[in-house]
Design a protein around this motif. Structure first.
Motif: not given
Ligand code: GLY
Length: 409
Positions: A1-30
């Protein structure tokens, strides 16, 4: 669960790099959102998936080699966690992750000298490689041409099916409830320069971002090069703007359409051949007629043959000449390839940079972080890229810092 008031990231690009970054950040609760009109359809769809830092670089590219080795080390755990998060079980079957090594083969006297030099260099770095005679190469890979005179085995090199990896990343993101906005980003939203031009773009005090918001006063959202103001979101072609505390630009070869980044498209044509029996047990590569060609076996019997390197702008046509060169050169290495059925041909655009190193980290413009410019190594370097953005890899962060180029905005 993302922390309340946490920084919101928008990732432009859903290739292997963008999706990997999104997954790792989301997994870290961002809290993250991914924007891409057609995720996993660009360079990642064309890529062969070699995780081969040793055989992909020359000894003139020591920093790239260090990055590749560091990322390869991360791959087993990355793949295991991804397979688990996507509900796939064993990464060997789920992602076709294999680790039997890469065999670099040589034909002429010059090629043998180059392999010797590379072997000595790897030895100096403490990286395991094995110098083989032609006969030893054929013992490992009986389908190799009799004209192969020697080889270099990098036993630690691995490979993966990038199409399975991106499908798994999309499944894992869905399970983590990460929004995927299937829209075309046409520009970055910026606060007027001078209004809020301080900070490194990574500060997280802007609750409420990450939502579809429409135009807001004081913002500009043109396409292409930026104008220096803090980046506060993304302009979409057919949907309301989306706001963000931080935009992570992972748009590969298209990154320069959104910001002034030194990234250019490098076209690669690649083909997939269908083989009833696997022709090879490991990745094989060589230099033929001065061009590098590689053959990557998949678990399902496919053999991927790649790839051309062409500076043709955004041209993604598959050409007769490109396929002819691939087959001609692949046949020199493994004559049996001409018997195989053609399953698929595709062209992708690698995001090249002036020094062949990726751009990962704060851009210098507040609110804009880069994860682009991975050129030939997007699949290999995806785990490392995410780790850099999570603050886990300081040496790589320095090597890949966009600060080595001026005027990124
Ligand atoms: N990594 C292989 C290629 O870009 O062709």
């Amino acid at each position: 669960m993302p922390a309340k008031g946490a920084q919101v990231d928008v990732i432009v690009g859903g290739g292997v790099v963008g999706l990997s970054v999104a997954w790792r950040l989301a997994r870290a609760g961002r809290p993250v959102t991914v924007v891409d009109p057609a995720p996993a359809s660009g360079a990642s769809h064309a890529a062969a998936g070699m995780l081969a830092p040793v055989s992909e670089v020359t000894y003139t590219e020591a920093p790239l080699l260090r990055l590749g080795v560091a990322s390869l080390r991360r791959w087993p755990a990355f793949a295991a966690e991804l397979a688990a998060d996507a509900g796939l079980g064993d990464p060997r079957t789920g992602l076709d992750l294999r680790s039997e090594g890469t065999l670099d083969v040589a034909f002429g006297a010059d090629d043998l000298v180059a392999l010797d030099e590379l072997a000595a260099y790897m030895d100096k770095l403490g990286l395991p490689v094995e110098r083989l005679t032609g006969r030893e190469c054929r013992r490992l890979e009986p389908m190799l041409a009799p004209s192969v005179r020697g080889g270099l085995l990098a036993p630690g090199d691995a490979w993966v099916d990038p199409r399975r990896v991106t499908a798994a990343l999309l499944a894992a993101l869905e399970r983590l409830d990460v929004p995927l906005v299937r829209e075309h980003a046409t520009g970055l939203l910026r606060e007027d320069a001078g209004r809020d031009g301080t900070g490194d773009g990574d500060d997280g005090d802007r609750a409420g971002r990450g939502s579809m918001g429409g135009d807001r006063p004081g913002l500009s959202g043109g396409t292409g090069g930026g104008s220096g103001g803090r980046v506060v979101g993304v302009r979409l072609r057919d949907a309301p703007d989306i706001s963000a505390d931080r935009v992570i630009l992972a748009a590969g070869a298209w990154s320069a359409e959104l910001a002034d980044v030194p990234v250019r498209p490098v076209k690669g044509q690649i083909m997939r051949l269908r083989s009833p029996q696997p022709l090879l047990g490991r990745c094989v590569r060589g230099t033929v007629h001065g061009a590098s060609v590689y053959l990557v076996p998949r678990g399902d019997g496919e053999l991927v043959v790649g790839a051309t390197q062409e500076e043709m702008g955004f041209d993604t046509r598959v050409t007769a000449g490109g396929l002819y060169e691939l087959l001609r050169d692949a046949r020199e290495l493994v004559p049996g390839v001409t018997e195989l059925e053609v399953a698929d041909v595709v062209a992708g655009l690698r995001p090249g940079t002036p020094d062949n190193l990726p751009l990962i980290g704060p851009s210098g413009t507040p609110g804009l972080t880069l994860a682009t410019g991975h050129h030939r190594g997007g699949v290999l370097l995806a785990p490392l890229t995410a780790a850099v953005l999570l603050g886990e890899e300081s040496e790589a962060a320095t090597l890949c810092s966009p600060a080595r180029f001026r005027d990124i905005s």
